[in-house]
Design a protein around this motif. Structure first.
Motif, PDB file in Angstrom:
ATOM      1  N   TYR A  91       0.788  -1.230   0.000  1.00  0.00           N
ATOM      2  CA  TYR A  91       0.000   0.000   0.000  1.00  0.00           C
ATOM      3  C   TYR A  91       0.824   1.285   0.000  1.00  0.00           C
ATOM      4  N   ILE A  92       1.838   1.354   0.828  1.00  0.00           N
ATOM      5  CA  ILE A  92       2.603   2.598   0.963  1.00  0.00           C
ATOM      6  C   ILE A  92       3.465   2.860  -0.275  1.00  0.00           C
ATOM      7  N   ALA A  93       4.169   1.841  -0.743  1.00  0.00           N
ATOM      8  CA  ALA A  93       5.028   2.031  -1.914  1.00  0.00           C
ATOM      9  C   ALA A  93       4.225   2.518  -3.126  1.00  0.00           C
ATOM     10  N   PRO A  94       3.098   1.862  -3.473  1.00  0.00           N
ATOM     11  CA  PRO A  94       2.313   2.377  -4.604  1.00  0.00           C
ATOM     12  C   PRO A  94       1.722   3.770  -4.334  1.00  0.00           C
ATOM     13  N   LEU A  95       1.344   4.035  -3.089  1.00  0.00           N
ATOM     14  CA  LEU A  95       0.823   5.350  -2.725  1.00  0.00           C
ATOM     15  C   LEU A  95       1.869   6.429  -2.984  1.00  0.00           C
ATOM     16  N   LEU A  96       3.080   6.182  -2.534  1.00  0.00           N
ATOM     17  CA  LEU A  96       4.156   7.159  -2.732  1.00  0.00           C
ATOM     18  C   LEU A  96       4.487   7.340  -4.205  1.00  0.00           C
ATOM     19  N   THR A  97       4.470   6.260  -4.951  1.00  0.00           N
ATOM     20  CA  THR A  97       4.728   6.346  -6.396  1.00  0.00           C
ATOM     21  C   THR A  97       3.693   7.220  -7.079  1.00  0.00           C
ATOM     22  N   GLU A  98       2.438   6.983  -6.763  1.00  0.00           N
ATOM     23  CA  GLU A  98       1.355   7.781  -7.371  1.00  0.00           C
ATOM     24  C   GLU A  98       1.409   9.229  -6.899  1.00  0.00           C
ATOM     25  N   ALA A  99       1.695   9.432  -5.626  1.00  0.00           N
ATOM     26  CA  ALA A  99       1.787  10.803  -5.100  1.00  0.00           C
ATOM     27  C   ALA A  99       2.883  11.583  -5.829  1.00  0.00           C
ATOM     28  N   ARG A 100       4.019  10.947  -6.057  1.00  0.00           N
ATOM     29  CA  ARG A 100       5.108  11.620  -6.786  1.00  0.00           C
ATOM     30  C   ARG A 100       4.657  12.014  -8.183  1.00  0.00           C
ATOM     31  N   LYS A 101       3.916  11.118  -8.852  1.00  0.00           N
ATOM     32  CA  LYS A 101       3.411  11.420 -10.198  1.00  0.00           C
ATOM     33  C   LYS A 101       2.515  12.654 -10.184  1.00  0.00           C
ATOM     34  N   LEU A 102       1.798  12.826  -9.082  1.00  0.00           N
ATOM     35  CA  LEU A 102       0.860  13.946  -8.951  1.00  0.00           C
ATOM     36  C   LEU A 102       1.514  15.188  -8.364  1.00  0.00           C
ATOM     37  N   GLY A 103       2.820  15.104  -8.077  1.00  0.00           N
ATOM     38  CA  GLY A 103       3.535  16.257  -7.530  1.00  0.00           C
ATOM     39  C   GLY A 103       3.238  16.504  -6.061  1.00  0.00           C
ATOM     40  N   MET A 104       2.818  15.466  -5.358  1.00  0.00           N
ATOM     41  CA  MET A 104       2.481  15.607  -3.940  1.00  0.00           C
ATOM     42  C   MET A 104       3.688  15.240  -3.086  1.00  0.00           C
ATOM     43  N   ASP A 105       3.828  15.937  -1.962  1.00  0.00           N
ATOM     44  CA  ASP A 105       4.895  15.608  -1.021  1.00  0.00           C
ATOM     45  C   ASP A 105       4.283  14.985   0.241  1.00  0.00           C
ATOM     46  N   ALA A 106       5.120  14.678   1.211  1.00  0.00           N
ATOM     47  CA  ALA A 106       4.669  14.015   2.438  1.00  0.00           C
ATOM     48  C   ALA A 106       3.622  14.848   3.173  1.00  0.00           C
ATOM     49  N   GLU A 107       3.805  16.148   3.197  1.00  0.00           N
ATOM     50  CA  GLU A 107       2.838  17.022   3.886  1.00  0.00           C
ATOM     51  C   GLU A 107       1.477  16.981   3.192  1.00  0.00           C
ATOM     52  N   ASP A 108       1.473  16.968   1.852  1.00  0.00           N
ATOM     53  CA  ASP A 108       0.213  16.856   1.112  1.00  0.00           C
ATOM     54  C   ASP A 108      -0.500  15.542   1.457  1.00  0.00           C
ATOM     55  N   LEU A 109       0.276  14.458   1.511  1.00  0.00           N
ATOM     56  CA  LEU A 109      -0.314  13.162   1.855  1.00  0.00           C
ATOM     57  C   LEU A 109      -0.867  13.157   3.270  1.00  0.00           C
ATOM     58  N   LYS A 110      -0.131  13.751   4.196  1.00  0.00           N
ATOM     59  CA  LYS A 110      -0.592  13.809   5.585  1.00  0.00           C
ATOM     60  C   LYS A 110      -1.914  14.571   5.681  1.00  0.00           C
ATOM     61  N   LYS A 111      -2.003  15.689   4.993  1.00  0.00           N
ATOM     62  CA  LYS A 111      -3.246  16.467   5.006  1.00  0.00           C
ATOM     63  C   LYS A 111      -4.402  15.663   4.418  1.00  0.00           C
ATOM     64  N   MET A 112      -4.121  14.950   3.334  1.00  0.00           N
ATOM     65  CA  MET A 112      -5.160  14.151   2.700  1.00  0.00           C
ATOM     66  C   MET A 112      -5.629  13.025   3.634  1.00  0.00           C
ATOM     67  N   ILE A 113      -4.690  12.359   4.290  1.00  0.00           N
ATOM     68  CA  ILE A 113      -5.036  11.284   5.230  1.00  0.00           C
ATOM     69  C   ILE A 113      -5.832  11.841   6.399  1.00  0.00           C
ATOM     70  N   ASP A 114      -5.406  12.969   6.931  1.00  0.00           N
ATOM     71  CA  ASP A 114      -6.136  13.591   8.046  1.00  0.00           C
ATOM     72  C   ASP A 114      -7.553  13.951   7.639  1.00  0.00           C
ATOM     73  N   ALA A 115      -7.723  14.478   6.428  1.00  0.00           N
ATOM     74  CA  ALA A 115      -9.055  14.843   5.936  1.00  0.00           C
ATOM     75  C   ALA A 115      -9.936  13.600   5.809  1.00  0.00           C
ATOM     76  N   TRP A 116      -9.392  12.508   5.311  1.00  0.00           N
ATOM     77  CA  TRP A 116     -10.154  11.269   5.179  1.00  0.00           C
ATOM     78  C   TRP A 116     -10.519  10.706   6.539  1.00  0.00           C
ATOM     79  N   ARG A 117      -9.606  10.804   7.487  1.00  0.00           N
ATOM     80  CA  ARG A 117      -9.874  10.295   8.843  1.00  0.00           C
ATOM     81  C   ARG A 117     -11.021  11.051   9.483  1.00  0.00           C
ATOM     82  N   HIS A 118     -11.047  12.351   9.285  1.00  0.00           N
ATOM     83  CA  HIS A 118     -12.088  13.174   9.905  1.00  0.00           C
ATOM     84  C   HIS A 118     -13.445  12.972   9.234  1.00  0.00           C
ATOM     85  N   ASP A 119     -13.428  12.623   7.942  1.00  0.00           N
ATOM     86  CA  ASP A 119     -14.664  12.396   7.214  1.00  0.00           C
ATOM     87  C   ASP A 119     -15.256  11.019   7.497  1.00  0.00           C
ATOM     88  N   ALA A 120     -14.411  10.086   7.909  1.00  0.00           N
ATOM     89  CA  ALA A 120     -14.874   8.695   8.090  1.00  0.00           C
ATOM     90  C   ALA A 120     -15.654   8.506   9.362  1.00  0.00           C
TER      91      ALA A 120
END
Length: 120
Positions: A91-120
């Motif tokens: 899960y993490i390796a493919p996530l990071l690969t896709e995030a790089r393709k989209l120009g996302m960094d670790a902080e972007d991913l953290k924000k996205m995960i936090d947003a999903w956690r709060h919505d769930a």
């Protein structure tokens, strides 16, 4: 056992691993016997033995001659490490690969995960 396409002996081994991870089978406690597993799942005892023997080979279970199989000390920690590594690879390796393709960094991913956690 459900037919998920994997060999039954692997499903048996995973069932025992899950019981160790969730704490229902503690370290140094007796594991179900191959005959108990075979009867419960209505499978050949040799198939159940293959699953148990796999865990013995991995150092998760050990045999006390004439008594049965027991959960080894450190088995839960070892299994958690293996599962975390498998999780990262799956899960993490493919996530990071896709995030790089989209120009996302670790902080972007953290924000996205936090947003999903709060919505769930």
């Amino acid at each position: 056992m459900k037919d998920d396409g994997r060999p039954l002996f692997l499903q048996i081994a995973e069932q025992i691993e899950n019981a160790i991870i969730d704490g229902s089978l503690s370290e140094e406690t007796k594991a179900p016997s191959t005959n108990e597993l075979a009867a419960f799942h209505r499978i050949n005892p040799a198939t159940a033995a293959n699953g148990v023997n796999r865990l013995v080979a991995d150092g998760v279970l050990y045999k006390k001659r004439g008594i049965g199989m027991f959960v080894a000390n450190g088995a839960r920690t070892r299994l958690l490490e293996q599962r975390r590594e498998a999780f990262a690879q799956a899960y993490i390796a493919p996530l990071l690969t896709e995030a790089r393709k989209l120009g996302m960094d670790a902080e972007d991913l953290k924000k996205m995960i936090d947003a999903w956690r709060h919505d769930a």
